[in-house]
Enzyme design. Sequence first.
Site, short mmCIF file in Angstrom:
data_model
loop_
_atom_site.label_atom_id
_atom_site.label_comp_id
_atom_site.label_asym_id
_atom_site.label_seq_id
_atom_site.Cartn_x
_atom_site.Cartn_y
_atom_site.Cartn_z
N ASP A 264 2.62 5.22 -7.10
CA ASP A 264 3.90 5.07 -6.40
C ASP A 264 5.08 4.93 -7.33
OD1 ASP A 264 2.96 5.25 -3.80
OD2 ASP A 264 2.18 3.21 -3.90
N HIS B 70 0.88 -1.18 0.00
CA HIS B 70 0.00 0.00 0.00
C HIS B 70 0.92 1.23 0.00
CE1 HIS B 70 -3.44 2.45 0.66
NE2 HIS B 70 -3.80 2.09 1.88
N HIS C 29 -2.67 -2.51 -9.82
CA HIS C 29 -3.57 -1.89 -8.86
C HIS C 29 -4.83 -2.70 -8.78
CE1 HIS C 29 -5.83 1.22 -6.75
NE2 HIS C 29 -4.67 1.75 -6.45
N1 CMC Z 1 4.31 -7.21 -10.75
C1 CMC Z 1 4.15 -8.41 -11.37
N2 CMC Z 1 2.99 -9.07 -11.41
C2 CMC Z 1 1.94 -8.50 -10.82
C3 CMC Z 1 2.04 -7.25 -10.17
C4 CMC Z 1 3.27 -6.60 -10.15
N3 CMC Z 1 3.42 -5.43 -9.57
N4 CMC Z 1 0.83 -6.92 -9.65
C5 CMC Z 1 0.01 -7.93 -9.96
N5 CMC Z 1 0.69 -8.88 -10.66
C6 CMC Z 1 0.13 -10.12 -11.24
C7 CMC Z 1 -0.11 -11.16 -10.17
O1 CMC Z 1 1.01 -11.98 -9.98
C8 CMC Z 1 -1.29 -11.89 -10.75
O2 CMC Z 1 -0.82 -12.73 -11.76
P1 CMC Z 1 -1.46 -14.20 -11.96
O3 CMC Z 1 -2.87 -13.94 -12.37
O4 CMC Z 1 -0.62 -14.84 -13.00
O5 CMC Z 1 -1.36 -14.88 -10.63
C9 CMC Z 1 -2.11 -10.81 -11.41
O6 CMC Z 1 -1.16 -9.80 -11.76
C10 CMC Z 1 -3.18 -10.19 -10.52
O7 CMC Z 1 -2.57 -9.77 -9.32
P2 CMC Z 1 -3.27 -9.73 -7.90
O8 CMC Z 1 -2.26 -9.90 -6.83
O9 CMC Z 1 -4.45 -10.69 -7.91
O10 CMC Z 1 -3.85 -8.27 -7.90
P3 CMC Z 1 -4.34 -7.47 -6.63
O11 CMC Z 1 -5.43 -6.61 -7.07
O12 CMC Z 1 -4.63 -8.39 -5.49
O13 CMC Z 1 -3.04 -6.63 -6.22
C11 CMC Z 1 -1.52 -4.89 -5.89
C12 CMC Z 1 -2.93 -5.28 -6.38
C13 CMC Z 1 -1.39 -3.37 -5.94
C14 CMC Z 1 -1.34 -5.36 -4.41
C15 CMC Z 1 -0.49 -5.57 -6.80
O14 CMC Z 1 -0.65 -5.15 -8.14
C16 CMC Z 1 0.94 -5.35 -6.33
O15 CMC Z 1 1.42 -6.08 -5.47
N6 CMC Z 1 1.65 -4.30 -6.90
C17 CMC Z 1 2.96 -3.96 -6.47
C18 CMC Z 1 2.88 -3.14 -5.20
C19 CMC Z 1 2.41 -1.72 -5.47
O16 CMC Z 1 2.88 -1.06 -6.39
N7 CMC Z 1 1.50 -1.24 -4.62
C20 CMC Z 1 0.99 0.12 -4.71
C21 CMC Z 1 -0.46 0.15 -5.02
S1 CMC Z 1 -0.98 1.80 -5.50
C22 CMC Z 1 -0.93 2.72 -4.08
C23 CMC Z 1 -2.06 2.51 -3.20
O17 CMC Z 1 -3.22 2.78 -3.59
O18 CMC Z 1 -1.81 2.08 -2.07
#
Ligand code: CMC
Length: 435
Positions: free
Chosen positions: A369, A274, A313
Amino acid sequence: MPDTLTITDNRTGKQYDLPIMYGTYPTYGAAIRAADLRQIKASDDDFGLLSYDPGFTNTASCKSAITFIDGEQGILRYRGYPIQELGIKSNYLEVAYLILYGELPTHAQLDEWTWQIIHHSMVHENIKKFMDGFLYDAHPMGLLVSTVAALSTFYPESKSITDPETRRTQFYRLIAKMPTIAAFAYRHSIGMPYVYPDDDLNYAGNFLNMMFKMTEVKYKPDPVLERAMDIMFILHADHEQNCSATVMRGAGSSHPDPYVSVAAAAAGLYGPLHGGANEQVLRMLRDIGGKDRIPDYIKRVKTGEFRLMGFGHRVYKSYDPRAKILKDMIGQILEVTGKNPLLDIALELERIALNDEYFIERKLYPNVDFYSGIIYQAMGFPVNMFPVLFAIARASGWLAQWQEMLEDPEQKIARPRQIYTGADQREYVGIEKRK
Ligand code: CMC
């Protein structure tokens, strides 16, 4: 006749008509009430059907009129105003007022609001002593979370959460004191004397003063950096029902004072998924070290070794509009602060990722970010202050979410259900008989 959803329970053959509720327009959100599922039972002694939704990925926990996001189209609006317009035309304190009270303030309202916040920026001297107790290398986010919680003990009247006037006083205090505490946390970590607020400066300028003033008699913020700081605060002010807003509402739903709830929300923000993500982005860009190493890094991301920080996201499935604003701002900021080699790596990383099938398929775009860390670093903030900067800005959003929750007659103490998967009843086994 309201729109309904008809469900057939194949266990019993019974049919149920559940009303569908909408947001401002049906496309702005449509839902059934989860409680309506409870009438669906396999037998008379059945508890009734629950909805199962780890991470609340498809659950609306509230009705809200504060922030609108269309993740597919990359739209973000506070109280109906597009973020791009607020970023150009407004300032953080005006936006904080808008978020909290629903309308842009008149001249008189803004003057009063600004005066009150500027004049609530000092902290009790005991807060300084409290902060002095932390080790010199304590993470400033830990200091912020603890110190904001400690404010609760300084303002016991803040427990009168149903009184709008008392609430307003806490808004002044929290929005005003977050930058002071944040700057003190930084000064503590580098062993520098604390700098008191300067009432002659605006909100962003005063924060830069408390952070960076050295021996000069009067700190004069650079106007480009002062405005950049203010825009960063605007962009981070609210983001509807994210992790920390959900914590704010959840903690606040048992009716403690707002200081401890803001501390809880800030703790939710702290994590690398986050508000801690921009800190991780900078570490990642440093780790990559050069443009030639990007393809190998992307390969490792795609094998699942780690994530590309600042990408992806839960809501945005296109370019995060905040990231776009930041990307456009960087050039102007670097003209003042000097070139940042990490920017070249970031731009190339973005270019490669946006053309890669893995990222295209999963709709992974830069989020806020991705570029905020580069800007903060250029402005002189150490990486461990990044989530703290986010928390300062988000205080207004958390308070708006909290106030909306308190005023919503449908809201109750947060208390989700579970699907129990553990052992059934069994007899206690004495220790001598255990294997
Ligand atoms: N790099 C590589 N793969 C990713 C990433 C990433 N940053 N984010 C998601 N994926 C992949 C994930 O592995 C999954 O692949 P598969 O379907 O093959 O298993 C798919 O995309 C869907 O991901 P998810 O984890 O189900 O998506 P989510 O909605 O639960 O997660 C997130 C959202 C923001 C936690 C995630 O994208 C992430 O960890 N990003 C990196 C951390 C980051 O930049 N966070 C800041 C968010 S913006 C600021 C805020 O609002 O707080």
